[in-house]
Design an enzyme around this catalytic site. Structure first.
Site, short mmCIF file in Angstrom:
data_model
loop_
_atom_site.label_atom_id
_atom_site.label_comp_id
_atom_site.label_asym_id
_atom_site.label_seq_id
_atom_site.Cartn_x
_atom_site.Cartn_y
_atom_site.Cartn_z
CD GLU A 46 -2.01 2.01 0.12
OE1 GLU A 46 -3.55 1.05 -0.33
OE2 GLU A 46 -2.00 3.10 -0.19
CD GLN A 129 -13.50 4.44 2.19
OE1 GLN A 129 -13.94 5.10 2.02
NE2 GLN A 129 -12.22 3.59 1.46
CE1 TYR A 232 -29.78 13.16 -1.18
CE2 TYR A 232 -31.34 12.42 0.40
CZ TYR A 232 -30.29 12.48 -0.68
OH TYR A 232 -29.94 11.10 -0.71
CG ASP A 311 -13.33 1.64 -5.51
OD1 ASP A 311 -14.66 0.93 -5.33
OD2 ASP A 311 -13.50 2.85 -5.33
#
Ligand SMILES: Cc1cc2nc3c(=O)[nH]c(=O)nc-3n(C[C@H](O)[C@H](O)[C@H](O)COP(=O)(O)OP(=O)(O)OC[C@H]3O[C@@H](n4cnc5c(N)ncnc54)[C@H](O)[C@@H]3O)c2cc1C
Length: 579
Positions: A46, A129, A232, A311
């Site tokens: 990584e 995350q 929203y 991804d």
């Protein structure tokens, strides 16, 4: 990737490993954990030293939480998660401090809640995350066969046919050669490895340009009594949404790129203030990230010894929060297969089932994310160029009322964007070569509603049973291992399973009979699996049903089980029986 050289090309010195994982985001880390649990040696490269401090994903969905539970980190996730209150929902506002246009309550249906609770030993979590990744890193570090190389970039990956070589480069310039049997390309949405092996993407490449702004602000007075996973904002000068990362001070604002003059605190603070709509609130911009929303899936997940995951294999709109979750679950699907191929219990063709199983899931999640995004456009929040004129939304006028009414009317239809128990737990691997069909024909899983199913290809359902006097989820019975689970009258299948286990000792088949090895509601157990009291299911190490018999075996029960194992595992010395 360089051109293929001759198989076994010499000239590569350095570390030997079974699997090289390129990329240590959630997908690569999940792959490392799952391979490590199986004792597979792997090197994870990584390039970043530390996880990105900018949160991206915020939904750890139901299936991912089940995996976290089996890795022993579910409590850690919950410790960082938003604590839901009974008023939890999704709220549409002109601005946070402006008019409330409408709400979608998420915890209002008691019967649904009970069904959701019954479907899994854990619940989904809102956990950002940047909090989730460190938990995965720490968990992966506990695996003794996993060599974590943070701060190392993998380059010069070459598939030699029988192995793959690569060079790992540290930030300081140090280099190390590594040779691996397989490579997991978990190198993110731009995936240089995917390009290098010549795998294209299908689907729209640039759906919209967005900016993500992490805010530190105490918005409690503005959100009290209407806790929301998302607020929203429809006012055109601040249109987008605020994600409640912890329900307290951490907020992630998402707005179109066009609303932000510069990608820094100075450029983002004004739009954040407009979205909140109350000048008295102290707001600090912590970090900013621009991103392009895409909706693409790789045309194949494997080429040679390189397997795409996360991804690298698919990139979705964020609407529904399926990106990270699909990646973690790809890794979970792939790891046991790699382990089985490496230890010789499976033929290499088992790896083809990875594409057959995960690409349809990636495609479905991509399509559903797009449907969600288009649905949101119907509530006045633009998606690409799809929206309608909301200029009057804040006005005290018939025109303003008409816009707000139109938005409010479109809100109930947004439910599948936020209620997706069927999508997160009900996906099945129909048609996979690593699943033996039993002739049953179940309709495809819906998005909102999860229907427990023991059909071949489905995630074997959760149910609480009792083992050794303690409560135990059925998921724990088959966590990480092949399991033959039989009903209370399934003695004949258990005997056949014992013979099959002896015939295929490298598979490590575990046998579980209700009423003998576990106690509890036998009728619920067999109903969940869709078998009679004398039937059985064969559950794969990833918890998906590989084979099922609704009734007792004939005299050839052991041979039937051995054939099922051989077919699923694509054992080279046994021809596949026709599906
Ligand atoms: C704004 C936003 C909101 C989102 N919200 C959600 C959500 O709510 N829920 C959800 O599930 N998903 C969400 N996502 C998507 C989620 O962030 C991604 O799907 C997830 O990070 C993918 O994980 P990954 O490990 O596959 O890729 P990444 O997280 O991108 O990790 C890839 C890693 O590979 C490394 N790398 C690349 N090349 C090399 C190399 N050659 N050598 C070594 N390392 C390399 C990179 O440094 C990177 O760390 C969101 C995304 C965005 C942008």
């Amino acid at each position: 990737m360089q051109e293929q050289r001759e198989a076994g090309a010499p000239g590569v010195d350095g570390a030997e490993t079974d699997v090289l994982i390129v990329g240590g985001g959630p997908t690569g880390l999940a792959a490392a954990i799952e391979l490590g649990r199986r004792g597979v040696s792997c090197v994870l490269a990584e390039r970043r030293d530390a996880p990105s401090p900018h949160p991206r994903a915020s939904v750890v969905n139901g299936r991912t939480m089940e995996l976290c539970r089996s890795w022993g980190i579910a409590e850690g996730v919950m410790a960082h998660a938003m604590v839901p209150t009974p008023d939890l929902g999704v709220t549409w506002t002109t601005r946070l401090a402006g008019r409330q246009i409408g709400r979608l309550p998420l915890l209002d249906d008691q019967e649904r809640l009970l069904r959701d609770l019954a479907a899994s030993p854990v619940l989904p979590a809102i956990c950002a995350q940047d909090r989730f990744e460190p938990l995965l890193r720490a968990r992966a570090a506990r695996e003794s066969t996993v060599d974590l190389r943070f701060g190392w970039t993998a380059t010069d990956v070459v598939d030699h046919g029988d192995a793959v070589s690569a060079v790992l480069r540290a930030a300081g310039g140090e280099e190390q050669a590594v040779r691996a049997r397989w490579v997991v390309a978990a190198d993110g949405s731009r995936s240089p490895l995917r390009d290098a092996v010549g795998i294209g993407l299908e689907g729209p490449e640039a759906v919209s340009e967005q900016v993500n702004v992490l805010l530190d602000a105490d918005l409690t007075p503005l959100v009290e009594g209407r806790q929301s996973v998302l607020f929203y904002v429809v006012a055109p000068d601040a249109t987008g949404f605020l994600i409640a990362l912890d329900g307290r001070r951490r907020w992630l604002l998402n707005v179109p790129r066009a609303l932000v003059p510069t990608l820094d605190a100075a450029g983002c603070l004004p739009v954040a203030r407009r979205a909140i709509g109350d000048e008295r609130v102290d707001v600090t911009v912590v970090s900013v990230a621009a991103w392009t929303v895409t909706a693409q899936v790789a045309e194949r997940y494997r080429r040679g010894r390189v397997l795409l995951a996360g991804d690298a294999a698919h990139r979705f709109p964020h609407t529904g929060g399926f990106g990270m979750n699909t990646g973690v679950q790809d890794a979970h699907n792939l790891a046991w297969k790699l382990a089985a191929v490496l230890d010789g219990s499976a033929g290499e063709a088992l790896l083809d089932s990875y594409d057959a199983e995960r690409r349809p899931v990636g495609t479905f999640n991509r399509d559903q994310s797009l449907r969600n995004a288009r649905g949101i456009a119907a509530t006045g929040v633009p998606f690409a160029d799809e929206t309608f004129d909301v200029a009057a939304v804040e006005d005290d006028s018939p025109a303003g009322e008409a816009v707000r009414a139109r938005i409010a009317a479109a809100i109930p239809a947004q439910r599948p964007h936020f209620v997706f128990r069927g999508q997160e737990l009900g996906f099945r691997y129909d048609g996979s070569p690593a699943v033996v069909p039993d002739g049953s024909c179940e309709p495809p899983a819906g998005v909102e509603e999860y229907r427990p199913s023991g059909a071949p290809g489905a995630r074997a359902p959760h149910l609480w049973v009792e083992r050794g006097g303690a409560p135990c989820s059925t998921l724990d019975l088959w966590d990480g291992r092949w399991t033959l689970a039989a009903g209370p009258d399934g003695a004949a299948w258990i005997a056949a399973g014992a013979d099959a286990a002896r015939a295929r000792p490298d598979v490590g088949l575990a046998l579980v009979r209700h009423g003998v090895d576990v106690a509890g509601d036998a009728a619920a157990f067999t109903a969940a699996l869709g078998v009679g009291a004398d039937g059985a299911v064969l559950v794969r190490p990833d918890g998906h049903v590989g084979w099922r018999a609704s009734g007792p075996p004939g005299p050839d029960g052991a041979a039937v089980l051995v054939a099922a194992l051989d077919q699923i595992l694509a054992r080279p010395h046994r021809p596949r029986s026709p599906a």
